[in-house]
Design an enzyme around this catalytic site. Structure first.
Site, mmCIF file in Angstrom:
data_model
loop_
_atom_site.group_PDB
_atom_site.id
_atom_site.type_symbol
_atom_site.label_atom_id
_atom_site.label_comp_id
_atom_site.label_asym_id
_atom_site.label_seq_id
_atom_site.Cartn_x
_atom_site.Cartn_y
_atom_site.Cartn_z
ATOM 1 N N ASP A 134 0.862 -1.178 0.000
ATOM 2 C CA ASP A 134 0.000 0.000 0.000
ATOM 3 C C ASP A 134 0.901 1.232 0.000
ATOM 4 O O ASP A 134 2.030 1.193 0.493
ATOM 5 C CB ASP A 134 -0.875 0.017 1.250
ATOM 6 C CG ASP A 134 -1.937 -1.067 1.234
ATOM 7 O OD1 ASP A 134 -1.897 -1.926 0.336
ATOM 8 O OD2 ASP A 134 -2.784 -1.074 2.145
ATOM 9 N N HIS A 217 5.218 -7.054 -0.268
ATOM 10 C CA HIS A 217 5.147 -8.348 -0.940
ATOM 11 C C HIS A 217 5.928 -8.314 -2.250
ATOM 12 O O HIS A 217 6.309 -7.251 -2.737
ATOM 13 C CB HIS A 217 3.682 -8.707 -1.226
ATOM 14 C CG HIS A 217 2.827 -8.786 0.008
ATOM 15 N ND1 HIS A 217 2.222 -9.950 0.419
ATOM 16 C CD2 HIS A 217 2.467 -7.838 0.928
ATOM 17 C CE1 HIS A 217 1.529 -9.723 1.537
ATOM 18 N NE2 HIS A 217 1.658 -8.446 1.852
ATOM 19 N N SER A 324 7.855 3.741 5.282
ATOM 20 C CA SER A 324 9.074 4.046 4.527
ATOM 21 C C SER A 324 8.794 3.960 3.041
ATOM 22 O O SER A 324 7.724 4.350 2.588
ATOM 23 C CB SER A 324 10.210 3.111 4.937
ATOM 24 O OG SER A 324 11.439 3.632 4.493
#
Length: 356
Positions: A134, A217, A324
């Site tokens: 995200d 991911h 981050s």
């Protein structure tokens, strides 16, 4: 009728002195230009001073303290109000979380690293690349002459970000302060990646805000062959700071993973930031980030995986504490196009790019 005659000597007509007016305008322009250049130099010096002072702040120590605070177990009766305040401040979507009862999270760190329900992030299978996390797309595009953009108009070096091309060394671990970083031209560095004929080099930067899902991911199926850890700094990677500090991502601590996908070279990097207490990579338990002690500039730690690790599209790759940035750098066939725009909010598993 005769015109009257003038008395006295005739005075020749003189045209206005246009040259003098022109010179006056030029002098005024030069004076304005000098004032502007003096102001610009002053602002540049002020900006350089501000950046220098900012970089001297003990951000790594502050981040370690914040990381420890995040791991302090909260009394059960305080978990809902304190973590709930964080949810409200940063707009976290609890409906997507696997565990929605805030009392089940022992500390803020556990909430940052919360898992999602399996049904809320279906991984797209029709595109070459999907979003690894995200976040917000800061920039994407083709890499030319070894120069990347961290935001529109603010650049950093591919050579400085990835470091010397020693990924094929058979030495399991290597510590280096190689000066190759300083001497090889950026365009030569990019050519030495030896892309496949007809392929182009692309990159994409995704910024994870504090309220985003903090696990990331694999955006495609690929094999991880090498890890390079730059201890670096922990400057903020907020988009506002990214517009302010040239080469920000080359200063910050980062774990750069390189390998191969079906179209050639592929790299995925986790970039640290202020208050990011740690970066954890599931296939690399040896990685330690935000370590004590200041390292010389351009220091890095290499690890070559004796057996390349295959990760499939959508597999969990790692996690941040707080928030981050993920940087993808990869080669792709001619005609590859990103399916997102700069500034877009994107969710893990959604289409990121594919061939036309």
């Amino acid at each position: 009728m005769a015109l009257p005659l003038t008395s006295g000597p005739l005075t020749p007509f003189k045209w206005p002195n246009r040259k003098r007016k022109s010179d006056h305008r030029k002098t005024k322009t030069r004076r304005s230009r000098r004032r502007y250049l003096a102001w610009l130099r002053q602002m540049t010096l002020c900006g350089v001073l501000q950046i220098s002072l900012y970089r001297r702040m003990p951000l790594k120590s502050i981040s370690r303290l914040w990381g420890r605070f995040n791991q302090v177990d909260l009394p059960v009766f305080l978990r809902r109000p304190l973590i709930g305040l964080y949810v409200w401040l940063f707009g976290c979507d609890l409906q997507e979380a696997l565990e929605q009862d805030l009392r089940s999270y022992r500390n803020l760190g556990e909430f940052f690293r919360r898992q999602l329900r399996e049904d809320v992030r279906p991984v797209d299978e029709t595109h070459l690349l999907t979003s690894p996390s995200d976040g917000k797309v800061l920039y994407h595009g083709q890499v030319k002459n070894g120069i990347l953009e961290q935001v529109k108009g603010v650049t950093y070096s591919l050579r400085g970000f990835l470091g010397p091309q020693t990924w094929d060394r058979s030495i399991p671990e290597l510590t280096s302060t190689s000066q190759d970083l300083m001497h090889q031209p950026d365009d030569v560095y990019q050519k030495s990646l030896r892309l496949r004929p007809g392929n182009e080099l692309h990159h994409c930067i995704i910024y994870l805000a504090p309220g985003d899902y903090h696990r990331f991911h694999s955006p495609t199926t690929w094999t991880v062959e090498h890890r390079r850890h730059f201890p670096g700094e922990l400057l903020s990677v907020n988009p506002g700071v990214a517009r302010w500090i040239q080469g920000l991502f080359n200063f910050n601590e980062r774990a750069v993973y390189t390998g191969q996908w079906e179209h050639g070279f592929f790299s995925m990097s986790a970039v640290g930031a202020t208050n990011v207490g740690s970066i954890k990579i599931y296939c690399d338990q040896e990685l330690e980030t935000n370590i004590h002690g200041k390292q010389p500039q351009n220091t890095f730690f290499d690890k070559h995986f004796p057996q390349p690790v295959t990760v499939r599209k959508g597999d969990m790759f790692g996690e941040f504490n707080l928030g981050s940035t993920i940087v993808l750098i990869f080669e792709a066939p001619h005609g590859f196009q990103f399916k997102v725009n700069e500034g877009d909010k994107i969710k893990f598993g959604r289409p990121l790019g594919s061939t036309a």
